[in-house]
Design a protein around this motif. Structure first.
Motif, PDB file in Angstrom:
ATOM      1  N   VAL A  10       0.832  -1.209   0.000  1.00 33.81           N
ATOM      2  CA  VAL A  10       0.000   0.000   0.000  1.00 33.81           C
ATOM      3  C   VAL A  10       0.866   1.258   0.000  1.00 33.81           C
ATOM      4  O   VAL A  10       0.601   2.209  -0.746  1.00 33.81           O
ATOM      5  CB  VAL A  10      -0.970  -0.004   1.207  1.00 33.81           C
ATOM      6  CG1 VAL A  10      -1.722   1.313   1.304  1.00 33.81           C
ATOM      7  CG2 VAL A  10      -1.930  -1.169   1.111  1.00 33.81           C
ATOM      8  N   GLU A  11       1.897   1.260   0.808  1.00 37.81           N
ATOM      9  CA  GLU A  11       2.762   2.441   0.898  1.00 37.81           C
ATOM     10  C   GLU A  11       3.472   2.705  -0.429  1.00 37.81           C
ATOM     11  O   GLU A  11       3.658   3.869  -0.815  1.00 37.81           O
ATOM     12  CB  GLU A  11       3.783   2.277   2.029  1.00 37.81           C
ATOM     13  CG  GLU A  11       4.512   3.553   2.385  1.00 37.81           C
ATOM     14  CD  GLU A  11       3.605   4.677   2.888  1.00 37.81           C
ATOM     15  OE1 GLU A  11       3.966   5.854   2.693  1.00 37.81           O
ATOM     16  OE2 GLU A  11       2.536   4.411   3.467  1.00 37.81           O
ATOM     17  N   CYS A  13       2.218   2.089  -3.401  1.00 36.38           N
ATOM     18  CA  CYS A  13       1.185   2.701  -4.248  1.00 36.38           C
ATOM     19  C   CYS A  13       1.030   4.182  -3.914  1.00 36.38           C
ATOM     20  O   CYS A  13       0.991   5.034  -4.807  1.00 36.38           O
ATOM     21  CB  CYS A  13      -0.157   1.997  -4.068  1.00 36.38           C
ATOM     22  SG  CYS A  13      -0.215   0.305  -4.656  1.00 36.38           S
ATOM     23  N   ARG A  14       0.944   4.460  -2.648  1.00 33.48           N
ATOM     24  CA  ARG A  14       0.774   5.840  -2.180  1.00 33.48           C
ATOM     25  C   ARG A  14       1.967   6.704  -2.614  1.00 33.48           C
ATOM     26  O   ARG A  14       1.797   7.812  -3.129  1.00 33.48           O
ATOM     27  CB  ARG A  14       0.621   5.853  -0.663  1.00 33.48           C
ATOM     28  CG  ARG A  14       0.315   7.199  -0.064  1.00 33.48           C
ATOM     29  CD  ARG A  14       0.080   7.134   1.442  1.00 33.48           C
ATOM     30  NE  ARG A  14      -1.165   6.399   1.714  1.00 33.48           N
ATOM     31  CZ  ARG A  14      -1.232   5.270   2.412  1.00 33.48           C
ATOM     32  NH1 ARG A  14      -0.135   4.729   2.919  1.00 33.48           N
ATOM     33  NH2 ARG A  14      -2.377   4.673   2.619  1.00 33.48           N
ATOM     34  N   ASN A  15       3.170   6.193  -2.419  1.00 33.47           N
ATOM     35  CA  ASN A  15       4.374   6.942  -2.787  1.00 33.47           C
ATOM     36  C   ASN A  15       4.456   7.174  -4.288  1.00 33.47           C
ATOM     37  O   ASN A  15       4.783   8.280  -4.733  1.00 33.47           O
ATOM     38  CB  ASN A  15       5.632   6.223  -2.299  1.00 33.47           C
ATOM     39  CG  ASN A  15       5.799   6.294  -0.805  1.00 33.47           C
ATOM     40  OD1 ASN A  15       5.254   7.165  -0.137  1.00 33.47           O
ATOM     41  ND2 ASN A  15       6.555   5.345  -0.256  1.00 33.47           N
ATOM     42  N   GLN A  17       2.002   7.242  -6.514  1.00 39.38           N
ATOM     43  CA  GLN A  17       0.985   8.206  -6.915  1.00 39.38           C
ATOM     44  C   GLN A  17       1.415   9.627  -6.539  1.00 39.38           C
ATOM     45  O   GLN A  17       1.261  10.552  -7.336  1.00 39.38           O
ATOM     46  CB  GLN A  17      -0.360   7.881  -6.279  1.00 39.38           C
ATOM     47  CG  GLN A  17      -1.445   8.856  -6.719  1.00 39.38           C
ATOM     48  CD  GLN A  17      -2.837   8.420  -6.317  1.00 39.38           C
ATOM     49  OE1 GLN A  17      -3.067   7.283  -5.941  1.00 39.38           O
ATOM     50  NE2 GLN A  17      -3.772   9.339  -6.408  1.00 39.38           N
ATOM     51  N   ASN A  18       1.947   9.807  -5.355  1.00 36.11           N
ATOM     52  CA  ASN A  18       2.420  11.117  -4.918  1.00 36.11           C
ATOM     53  C   ASN A  18       3.517  11.648  -5.835  1.00 36.11           C
ATOM     54  O   ASN A  18       3.473  12.815  -6.251  1.00 36.11           O
ATOM     55  CB  ASN A  18       2.913  11.041  -3.472  1.00 36.11           C
ATOM     56  CG  ASN A  18       3.402  12.382  -2.970  1.00 36.11           C
ATOM     57  OD1 ASN A  18       2.716  13.380  -3.070  1.00 36.11           O
ATOM     58  ND2 ASN A  18       4.619  12.390  -2.437  1.00 36.11           N
ATOM     59  N   GLN A  21       1.958  12.527  -9.409  1.00 42.66           N
ATOM     60  CA  GLN A  21       1.070  13.675  -9.452  1.00 42.66           C
ATOM     61  C   GLN A  21       1.716  14.980  -8.996  1.00 42.66           C
ATOM     62  O   GLN A  21       1.309  16.045  -9.437  1.00 42.66           O
ATOM     63  CB  GLN A  21      -0.188  13.385  -8.645  1.00 42.66           C
ATOM     64  CG  GLN A  21      -1.016  12.302  -9.320  1.00 42.66           C
ATOM     65  CD  GLN A  21      -2.300  11.982  -8.578  1.00 42.66           C
ATOM     66  OE1 GLN A  21      -2.355  12.034  -7.360  1.00 42.66           O
ATOM     67  NE2 GLN A  21      -3.309  11.622  -9.332  1.00 42.66           N
ATOM     68  N   TRP A  33      -5.877   1.625  -7.497  1.00 38.85           N
ATOM     69  CA  TRP A  33      -4.785   0.739  -7.081  1.00 38.85           C
ATOM     70  C   TRP A  33      -5.325  -0.673  -7.009  1.00 38.85           C
ATOM     71  O   TRP A  33      -6.496  -0.889  -6.715  1.00 38.85           O
ATOM     72  CB  TRP A  33      -4.282   1.079  -5.696  1.00 38.85           C
ATOM     73  CG  TRP A  33      -3.765   2.464  -5.449  1.00 38.85           C
ATOM     74  CD1 TRP A  33      -3.436   3.416  -6.371  1.00 38.85           C
ATOM     75  CD2 TRP A  33      -3.511   3.036  -4.170  1.00 38.85           C
ATOM     76  NE1 TRP A  33      -2.991   4.545  -5.740  1.00 38.85           N
ATOM     77  CE2 TRP A  33      -3.027   4.345  -4.378  1.00 38.85           C
ATOM     78  CE3 TRP A  33      -3.638   2.586  -2.873  1.00 38.85           C
ATOM     79  CZ2 TRP A  33      -2.670   5.190  -3.338  1.00 38.85           C
ATOM     80  CZ3 TRP A  33      -3.287   3.429  -1.840  1.00 38.85           C
ATOM     81  CH2 TRP A  33      -2.802   4.716  -2.070  1.00 38.85           C
ATOM     82  N   HIS A  35      -3.853  -4.542  -5.273  1.00 39.15           N
ATOM     83  CA  HIS A  35      -2.801  -5.067  -4.402  1.00 39.15           C
ATOM     84  C   HIS A  35      -2.492  -6.538  -4.633  1.00 39.15           C
ATOM     85  O   HIS A  35      -1.687  -7.126  -3.910  1.00 39.15           O
ATOM     86  CB  HIS A  35      -3.156  -4.807  -2.941  1.00 39.15           C
ATOM     87  CG  HIS A  35      -3.353  -3.345  -2.664  1.00 39.15           C
ATOM     88  ND1 HIS A  35      -2.348  -2.417  -2.811  1.00 39.15           N
ATOM     89  CD2 HIS A  35      -4.443  -2.653  -2.290  1.00 39.15           C
ATOM     90  CE1 HIS A  35      -2.813  -1.219  -2.521  1.00 39.15           C
ATOM     91  NE2 HIS A  35      -4.087  -1.333  -2.205  1.00 39.15           N
TER      92      HIS A  35
END
Length: 81
Positions: A10-11, A13-15, A17-18, A21, A33, A35
């Motif tokens: 998950v982290e 994916c978050r990183n 995307q950040n 964008q 996303w 998993h």
């Protein structure tokens, strides 16, 4: 363009995307996303992304096994690991 991020972490994916964008291109639309590869196949069929960011090392089925299983496909692939 619409992108789907496929990564079991998950982290990650978050990183990703950040970074995309905020630092790469604000016009890239992350539509979701996934998993695991089962979830990825469902979201690909539902969301019809133009491209995917795909983690190579995933549990139960790696990226190459996944792509072989769902071939043919109509999206571009960017491998991330």
């Amino acid at each position: 363009m619409n992108f789907l991020i496929i990564d079991d972490e998950v982290e990650a994916c978050r990183n990703l995307q950040n970074i995309i964008q905020n630092y790469i291109d604000t016009d890239i639309n992350i539509v979701g996303w996934a998993h695991n590869t089962v979830e990825a196949e469902e979201k690909i069929n539902l969301l019809k992304p133009d491209a995917i960011f795909l983690d190579i090392d995933m549990p139960k089925e790696n990226a190459f096994e996944f792509l072989e299983r769902i071939y043919p496909f109509t999206f571009e692939i960017i491998f991330v690991t």
